[in-house]
Design a protein around this motif. Sequence first.
Motif, short mmCIF file in Angstrom:
data_model
loop_
_atom_site.label_atom_id
_atom_site.label_comp_id
_atom_site.label_asym_id
_atom_site.label_seq_id
_atom_site.Cartn_x
_atom_site.Cartn_y
_atom_site.Cartn_z
N SER A 138 2.63 -10.84 -10.16
CA SER A 138 1.80 -9.83 -9.73
C SER A 138 0.80 -9.37 -11.00
CB SER A 138 2.51 -8.82 -8.74
OG SER A 138 3.38 -8.46 -9.74
N VAL A 139 1.44 -8.93 -11.92
CA VAL A 139 0.82 -8.30 -13.16
C VAL A 139 -0.22 -9.30 -13.60
CG1 VAL A 139 2.53 -6.57 -13.63
CG2 VAL A 139 2.86 -8.84 -14.28
N GLN A 140 -0.14 -10.51 -13.29
CA GLN A 140 -1.08 -11.50 -13.86
C GLN A 140 -2.21 -11.73 -12.85
OE1 GLN A 140 0.56 -15.07 -15.22
NE2 GLN A 140 2.27 -13.91 -16.19
N TRP A 141 -1.93 -11.88 -11.73
CA TRP A 141 -2.86 -12.13 -10.56
C TRP A 141 -3.81 -10.93 -10.08
CZ3 TRP A 141 1.25 -15.12 -6.92
CH2 TRP A 141 1.58 -16.30 -7.53
N TRP A 142 -3.07 -9.65 -10.42
CA TRP A 142 -3.94 -8.82 -9.78
C TRP A 142 -4.11 -7.69 -10.81
CZ3 TRP A 142 -0.30 -10.38 -6.08
CH2 TRP A 142 -0.82 -10.99 -5.03
N ASN A 143 -5.00 -6.86 -10.85
CA ASN A 143 -5.23 -5.92 -11.76
C ASN A 143 -4.38 -4.68 -11.27
OD1 ASN A 143 -6.36 -4.46 -13.76
ND2 ASN A 143 -8.52 -4.31 -13.03
N THR A 144 -3.26 -4.51 -12.16
CA THR A 144 -2.38 -3.50 -11.69
C THR A 144 -2.22 -2.39 -12.68
OG1 THR A 144 -0.08 -4.13 -12.38
CG2 THR A 144 -1.25 -5.45 -10.47
N LEU A 145 -1.39 -1.32 -12.26
CA LEU A 145 -1.08 -0.34 -13.34
C LEU A 145 0.11 -0.80 -14.13
CD1 LEU A 145 -2.70 2.30 -13.88
CD2 LEU A 145 -0.93 3.30 -12.16
N THR B 32 4.41 -2.75 -4.91
CA THR B 32 4.30 -3.18 -3.57
C THR B 32 5.28 -4.12 -3.13
OG1 THR B 32 2.19 -2.01 -3.24
CG2 THR B 32 2.79 -3.29 -1.47
N SER B 33 4.99 -5.46 -3.89
CA SER B 33 5.90 -6.52 -3.57
C SER B 33 7.21 -6.09 -3.84
CB SER B 33 5.17 -7.76 -4.44
OG SER B 33 5.36 -7.24 -6.05
N GLU B 34 7.56 -5.38 -4.77
CA GLU B 34 9.13 -5.06 -5.02
C GLU B 34 9.63 -4.27 -3.97
OE1 GLU B 34 10.87 -6.09 -7.61
OE2 GLU B 34 12.57 -4.87 -7.40
N LEU B 35 8.74 -3.67 -3.24
CA LEU B 35 9.23 -2.69 -2.06
C LEU B 35 9.33 -3.67 -0.92
CD1 LEU B 35 9.71 0.18 -0.97
CD2 LEU B 35 7.16 0.31 -0.06
N GLY C 69 1.25 9.13 -14.84
CA GLY C 69 1.25 10.49 -14.24
C GLY C 69 1.52 10.44 -12.71
N THR C 70 2.05 9.17 -12.24
CA THR C 70 2.40 9.24 -10.92
C THR C 70 3.60 8.52 -10.51
OG1 THR C 70 1.91 8.47 -8.59
CG2 THR C 70 0.79 7.20 -10.62
N TYR C 71 4.45 9.07 -9.53
CA TYR C 71 5.75 8.34 -9.29
C TYR C 71 5.63 7.08 -8.49
CZ TYR C 71 8.68 12.53 -10.21
OH TYR C 71 9.21 13.62 -11.09
N TRP C 72 4.48 7.22 -7.78
CA TRP C 72 4.10 5.66 -6.98
C TRP C 72 2.80 5.62 -6.85
CZ3 TRP C 72 7.36 2.38 -5.20
CH2 TRP C 72 6.78 1.07 -4.31
N VAL C 73 2.40 4.20 -6.84
CA VAL C 73 1.13 3.88 -6.41
C VAL C 73 1.22 2.61 -5.77
CG1 VAL C 73 1.12 2.67 -8.80
CG2 VAL C 73 -1.10 3.16 -7.54
#
Lengths: 51, 257
Positions: free
Chosen positions: B185-192, B139-142, B129-133
Amino acid sequence: MNWGSAADFWAMGGYGFYVWGSYAAVVFVMAIEVGLLRARRRRAVAEVPRK
Amino acid sequence: MSSVSVGSRSRPGLFWFSSPQTFFPLAGKMTVWFFVIAAVLALVGLYIAFFVAPTDATQGESYRIIFIHVPAAWMSMFLYLVMALWAGIGLVMNTRMSSMMASAIAPTGALMTVLALVTGSLWGRPTWGTYWVWDARLTSELVLLFLYLGFLALQAAIDDPRRADKAGAVLALVGVVNIPIIYFSVQWWNTLHQGSSVSLTRSPSMAATMLTGMLIMALAFWAYSIAAALHRVRSIVLEREKRTEWVRELMAQGGLK
Protein backbone atom coordinates in the motif's frame (compact mmCIF):
# COMPACT_ATOMS: atom_id res chain seq x y z
CA MET A 1 23.79 5.50 27.26
CA ASN A 2 20.83 7.64 26.26
CA TRP A 3 19.54 8.82 29.60
CA GLY A 4 21.02 11.19 32.16
CA SER A 5 18.54 10.24 34.87
CA ALA A 6 15.50 8.11 35.60
CA ALA A 7 13.26 11.13 35.06
CA ASP A 8 14.88 11.59 31.66
CA PHE A 9 14.10 7.98 30.86
CA TRP A 10 10.41 8.27 31.78
CA ALA A 11 10.04 11.56 29.93
CA MET A 12 11.23 10.01 26.65
CA GLY A 13 12.19 13.41 25.32
CA GLY A 14 8.62 14.67 25.81
CA TYR A 15 7.06 11.68 24.04
CA GLY A 16 6.51 9.69 27.25
CA PHE A 17 2.75 9.42 26.81
CA TYR A 18 3.03 7.97 23.31
CA VAL A 19 6.00 5.69 23.91
CA TRP A 20 4.85 4.31 27.27
CA GLY A 21 1.24 4.23 26.10
CA SER A 22 2.31 1.93 23.25
CA TYR A 23 4.33 -0.37 25.48
CA ALA A 24 1.54 -0.44 28.05
CA ALA A 25 -0.92 -1.43 25.31
CA VAL A 26 1.29 -4.40 24.37
CA VAL A 27 1.65 -5.54 27.99
CA PHE A 28 -2.08 -5.08 28.59
CA VAL A 29 -3.17 -7.00 25.48
CA MET A 30 -0.73 -9.87 26.08
CA ALA A 31 -1.76 -10.12 29.75
CA ILE A 32 -5.41 -10.28 28.67
CA GLU A 33 -4.64 -12.97 26.11
CA VAL A 34 -2.72 -15.11 28.61
CA GLY A 35 -5.65 -14.74 31.04
CA LEU A 36 -8.11 -15.82 28.33
CA LEU A 37 -5.89 -18.77 27.37
CA ARG A 38 -5.80 -19.99 30.98
CA ALA A 39 -9.55 -19.54 31.41
CA ARG A 40 -10.27 -21.46 28.21
CA ARG A 41 -7.96 -24.28 29.28
CA ARG A 42 -9.64 -24.54 32.70
CA ARG A 43 -13.08 -24.67 31.03
CA ALA A 44 -11.97 -27.25 28.45
CA VAL A 45 -10.49 -29.51 31.14
CA ALA A 46 -13.59 -29.18 33.33
CA GLU A 47 -15.84 -30.21 30.43
CA VAL A 48 -14.13 -33.54 29.79
CA PRO A 49 -16.56 -36.19 31.06
CA ARG A 50 -15.07 -38.06 34.02
CA LYS A 51 -14.80 -41.82 33.88
CA MET B 1 10.35 -57.91 7.33
CA SER B 2 7.69 -58.61 9.83
CA SER B 3 4.28 -59.15 8.40
CA VAL B 4 2.62 -58.08 11.61
CA SER B 5 0.52 -55.06 10.86
CA VAL B 6 1.48 -52.02 12.88
CA GLY B 7 -1.24 -49.47 13.29
CA SER B 8 -0.74 -46.23 11.43
CA ARG B 9 -0.38 -44.58 14.83
CA SER B 10 2.91 -46.28 15.55
CA ARG B 11 4.51 -45.40 12.24
CA PRO B 12 5.77 -41.81 12.13
CA GLY B 13 5.34 -40.24 8.73
CA LEU B 14 4.00 -37.19 7.01
CA PHE B 15 0.70 -37.34 8.84
CA TRP B 16 2.09 -38.39 12.23
CA PHE B 17 1.38 -35.07 13.92
CA SER B 18 -1.82 -34.50 11.98
CA SER B 19 -3.45 -36.67 14.64
CA PRO B 20 -4.63 -34.60 17.62
CA GLN B 21 -3.57 -37.39 19.96
CA THR B 22 0.07 -37.34 18.86
CA PHE B 23 0.28 -33.57 18.47
CA PHE B 24 -1.21 -32.80 21.88
CA PRO B 25 1.81 -33.66 24.08
CA LEU B 26 4.28 -32.14 21.60
CA ALA B 27 2.29 -28.89 21.51
CA GLY B 28 2.41 -28.80 25.31
CA LYS B 29 6.22 -29.02 25.40
CA MET B 30 6.60 -26.48 22.58
CA THR B 31 4.28 -24.00 24.32
CA VAL B 32 6.61 -23.81 27.32
CA TRP B 33 9.73 -23.47 25.18
CA PHE B 34 8.32 -20.75 22.98
CA PHE B 35 7.10 -18.71 25.97
CA VAL B 36 10.63 -18.96 27.43
CA ILE B 37 12.25 -17.98 24.10
CA ALA B 38 9.82 -15.06 23.78
CA ALA B 39 10.65 -13.78 27.28
CA VAL B 40 14.42 -13.99 26.77
CA LEU B 41 14.28 -12.31 23.36
CA ALA B 42 11.98 -9.59 24.72
CA LEU B 43 14.44 -8.79 27.54
CA VAL B 44 17.36 -8.53 25.11
CA GLY B 45 15.29 -6.61 22.56
CA LEU B 46 13.97 -4.11 25.12
CA TYR B 47 17.46 -3.52 26.48
CA ILE B 48 18.68 -2.66 22.97
CA ALA B 49 15.54 -0.62 22.27
CA PHE B 50 15.98 1.69 25.25
CA PHE B 51 19.66 1.58 26.23
CA VAL B 52 21.65 0.83 23.09
CA ALA B 53 19.75 2.27 20.12
CA PRO B 54 20.45 6.00 19.74
CA THR B 55 17.93 8.83 19.62
CA ASP B 56 16.50 9.32 16.12
CA ALA B 57 17.72 12.47 14.39
CA THR B 58 14.30 13.55 13.08
CA GLN B 59 11.74 11.84 15.34
CA GLY B 60 13.54 12.09 18.67
CA GLU B 61 12.52 9.44 21.20
CA SER B 62 9.05 8.89 19.71
CA TYR B 63 10.56 6.51 17.16
CA ARG B 64 11.11 3.94 19.97
CA ILE B 65 7.55 2.80 19.30
CA ILE B 66 9.00 1.10 16.20
CA PHE B 67 10.36 -1.74 18.38
CA ILE B 68 6.82 -2.97 19.04
CA HIS B 69 4.86 -1.44 16.18
CA VAL B 70 6.72 -3.14 13.33
CA PRO B 71 6.83 -6.58 15.04
CA ALA B 72 3.08 -6.39 15.77
CA ALA B 73 2.31 -5.30 12.20
CA TRP B 74 4.52 -8.02 10.71
CA MET B 75 2.92 -10.68 12.92
CA SER B 76 -0.59 -9.46 12.06
CA MET B 77 0.11 -10.16 8.37
CA PHE B 78 2.27 -13.26 8.85
CA LEU B 79 -0.21 -14.93 11.21
CA TYR B 80 -3.00 -14.30 8.71
CA LEU B 81 -1.02 -16.13 6.00
CA VAL B 82 -0.22 -19.03 8.34
CA MET B 83 -3.86 -19.19 9.47
CA ALA B 84 -5.08 -19.24 5.84
CA LEU B 85 -2.48 -21.89 4.98
CA TRP B 86 -3.61 -24.23 7.79
CA ALA B 87 -7.27 -23.54 7.01
CA GLY B 88 -6.62 -24.34 3.34
CA ILE B 89 -4.77 -27.56 4.18
CA GLY B 90 -7.63 -28.54 6.48
CA LEU B 91 -10.09 -27.87 3.69
CA VAL B 92 -8.21 -29.79 0.98
CA MET B 93 -6.68 -32.65 2.99
CA ASN B 94 -9.56 -32.88 5.46
CA THR B 95 -7.12 -32.96 8.37
CA ARG B 96 -8.78 -31.86 11.62
CA MET B 97 -5.59 -30.77 13.30
CA SER B 98 -4.80 -28.26 10.52
CA SER B 99 -8.20 -26.62 10.89
CA MET B 100 -7.77 -26.47 14.66
CA MET B 101 -4.42 -24.70 14.15
CA ALA B 102 -6.16 -22.10 11.98
CA SER B 103 -8.78 -21.50 14.68
CA ALA B 104 -6.05 -21.26 17.32
CA ILE B 105 -4.07 -18.64 15.40
CA ALA B 106 -7.01 -16.31 14.63
CA PRO B 107 -7.42 -14.66 18.09
CA THR B 108 -3.66 -14.02 18.40
CA GLY B 109 -3.61 -12.59 14.88
CA ALA B 110 -6.52 -10.30 15.74
CA LEU B 111 -4.71 -9.08 18.88
CA MET B 112 -1.53 -8.39 16.90
CA THR B 113 -3.61 -6.36 14.46
CA VAL B 114 -5.12 -4.37 17.33
CA LEU B 115 -1.61 -3.73 18.67
CA ALA B 116 -0.34 -2.63 15.26
CA LEU B 117 -3.25 -0.18 14.99
CA VAL B 118 -3.00 1.15 18.57
CA THR B 119 0.78 1.58 18.61
CA GLY B 120 0.62 3.05 15.12
CA SER B 121 -1.94 5.60 16.15
CA LEU B 122 0.12 6.52 19.24
CA TRP B 123 3.05 7.01 16.92
CA GLY B 124 1.02 8.90 14.33
CA ARG B 125 -0.10 11.57 16.77
CA PRO B 126 3.39 13.04 17.51
CA THR B 127 4.77 12.46 13.99
CA TRP B 128 1.78 13.25 11.73
CA GLY B 129 -0.33 15.27 14.15
CA THR B 130 -3.23 12.82 14.06
CA TYR B 131 -4.18 9.51 15.67
CA TRP B 132 -5.95 8.25 12.59
CA VAL B 133 -6.19 8.98 8.91
CA TRP B 134 -8.06 7.00 6.26
CA ASP B 135 -5.08 6.26 4.08
CA ALA B 136 -4.33 3.02 2.27
CA ARG B 137 -1.98 1.45 4.83
CA LEU B 138 -4.13 2.16 7.88
CA THR B 139 -7.41 1.29 6.17
CA SER B 140 -6.14 -2.04 4.78
CA GLU B 141 -4.77 -2.94 8.23
CA LEU B 142 -8.22 -2.17 9.69
CA VAL B 143 -9.75 -4.44 7.02
CA LEU B 144 -7.34 -7.15 8.25
CA LEU B 145 -8.80 -6.79 11.75
CA PHE B 146 -12.31 -7.21 10.33
CA LEU B 147 -11.20 -10.31 8.42
CA TYR B 148 -9.91 -11.88 11.65
CA LEU B 149 -13.08 -10.90 13.51
CA GLY B 150 -15.22 -12.18 10.61
CA PHE B 151 -13.38 -15.51 10.70
CA LEU B 152 -13.92 -15.81 14.46
CA ALA B 153 -17.59 -14.75 14.28
CA LEU B 154 -18.33 -17.11 11.41
CA GLN B 155 -16.78 -20.06 13.23
CA ALA B 156 -18.60 -19.17 16.43
CA ALA B 157 -21.93 -19.01 14.57
CA ILE B 158 -21.72 -22.57 13.19
CA ASP B 159 -22.32 -25.38 15.66
CA ASP B 160 -20.78 -28.27 13.75
CA PRO B 161 -16.97 -27.82 14.11
CA ARG B 162 -16.07 -29.35 10.74
CA ARG B 163 -18.60 -27.18 8.90
CA ALA B 164 -17.30 -24.17 10.83
CA ASP B 165 -13.77 -25.12 9.72
CA LYS B 166 -14.77 -25.26 6.07
CA ALA B 167 -16.70 -21.97 6.07
CA GLY B 168 -13.87 -20.26 7.96
CA ALA B 169 -11.30 -21.64 5.51
CA VAL B 170 -13.13 -20.14 2.52
CA LEU B 171 -13.31 -16.74 4.23
CA ALA B 172 -9.64 -16.92 5.30
CA LEU B 173 -8.47 -17.84 1.79
CA VAL B 174 -10.47 -15.10 0.11
CA GLY B 175 -9.10 -12.59 2.60
CA VAL B 176 -5.48 -13.42 1.67
CA VAL B 177 -5.83 -10.90 -1.16
CA ASN B 178 -5.70 -8.17 1.49
CA ILE B 179 -2.15 -9.06 2.61
CA PRO B 180 -0.30 -7.84 -0.52
CA ILE B 181 -2.58 -4.81 -0.47
CA ILE B 182 -1.37 -3.94 3.05
CA TYR B 183 2.23 -4.72 2.27
CA PHE B 184 2.47 -2.73 -0.96
CA SER B 185 0.00 0.00 0.00
CA VAL B 186 2.83 2.42 0.79
CA GLN B 187 4.14 2.00 -2.75
CA TRP B 188 0.87 1.79 -4.68
CA TRP B 189 -0.80 4.78 -3.11
CA ASN B 190 0.40 8.11 -1.92
CA THR B 191 0.04 7.62 1.84
CA LEU B 192 1.01 9.39 5.01
CA HIS B 193 2.59 6.16 6.27
CA GLN B 194 6.29 5.98 5.59
CA GLY B 195 7.73 3.38 3.23
CA SER B 196 9.32 0.28 4.70
CA SER B 197 12.62 0.82 6.49
CA VAL B 198 13.54 -2.79 5.90
CA SER B 199 13.31 -4.54 2.57
CA LEU B 200 14.87 -7.55 0.89
CA THR B 201 16.26 -5.59 -2.02
CA ARG B 202 17.75 -2.48 -0.37
CA SER B 203 20.02 -2.06 2.58
CA PRO B 204 17.99 -0.90 5.61
CA SER B 205 17.52 2.83 6.05
CA MET B 206 18.16 2.81 9.79
CA ALA B 207 21.02 2.52 12.27
CA ALA B 208 22.33 -1.01 12.80
CA THR B 209 21.43 -1.09 16.50
CA MET B 210 17.87 0.10 15.75
CA LEU B 211 17.51 -2.64 13.15
CA THR B 212 18.96 -5.30 15.47
CA GLY B 213 16.60 -4.30 18.28
CA MET B 214 13.62 -4.35 15.94
CA LEU B 215 14.47 -7.78 14.51
CA ILE B 216 15.00 -9.27 17.99
CA MET B 217 11.65 -7.85 19.10
CA ALA B 218 10.06 -9.30 15.95
CA LEU B 219 11.45 -12.73 16.87
CA ALA B 220 10.09 -12.28 20.41
CA PHE B 221 6.62 -11.49 19.04
CA TRP B 222 6.90 -14.47 16.71
CA ALA B 223 7.83 -16.83 19.57
CA TYR B 224 5.03 -15.40 21.74
CA SER B 225 2.50 -15.91 18.94
CA ILE B 226 3.55 -19.54 18.44
CA ALA B 227 3.33 -20.18 22.18
CA ALA B 228 -0.13 -18.57 22.43
CA ALA B 229 -1.46 -20.43 19.38
CA LEU B 230 -0.11 -23.78 20.61
CA HIS B 231 -1.56 -23.22 24.08
CA ARG B 232 -4.94 -22.40 22.52
CA VAL B 233 -4.88 -25.33 20.10
CA ARG B 234 -4.54 -27.77 23.01
CA SER B 235 -7.69 -26.33 24.55
CA ILE B 236 -9.45 -26.65 21.19
CA VAL B 237 -8.35 -30.30 20.95
CA LEU B 238 -9.78 -30.94 24.43
CA GLU B 239 -13.04 -29.17 23.53
CA ARG B 240 -13.51 -31.13 20.33
CA GLU B 241 -12.20 -34.52 21.46
CA LYS B 242 -13.53 -34.56 25.03
CA ARG B 243 -15.61 -37.67 24.39
CA THR B 244 -12.77 -39.71 22.90
CA GLU B 245 -11.10 -42.49 24.82
CA TRP B 246 -7.61 -40.93 24.74
CA VAL B 247 -8.72 -37.60 26.22
CA ARG B 248 -10.69 -39.30 28.99
CA GLU B 249 -7.75 -41.60 29.61
CA LEU B 250 -5.41 -38.57 29.82
CA MET B 251 -7.65 -36.92 32.42
CA ALA B 252 -7.99 -40.14 34.39
CA GLN B 253 -4.19 -40.32 34.53
CA GLY B 254 -4.00 -36.96 36.24
CA GLY B 255 -4.57 -34.33 33.59
CA LEU B 256 -2.15 -32.35 31.51
CA LYS B 257 1.19 -32.58 33.29
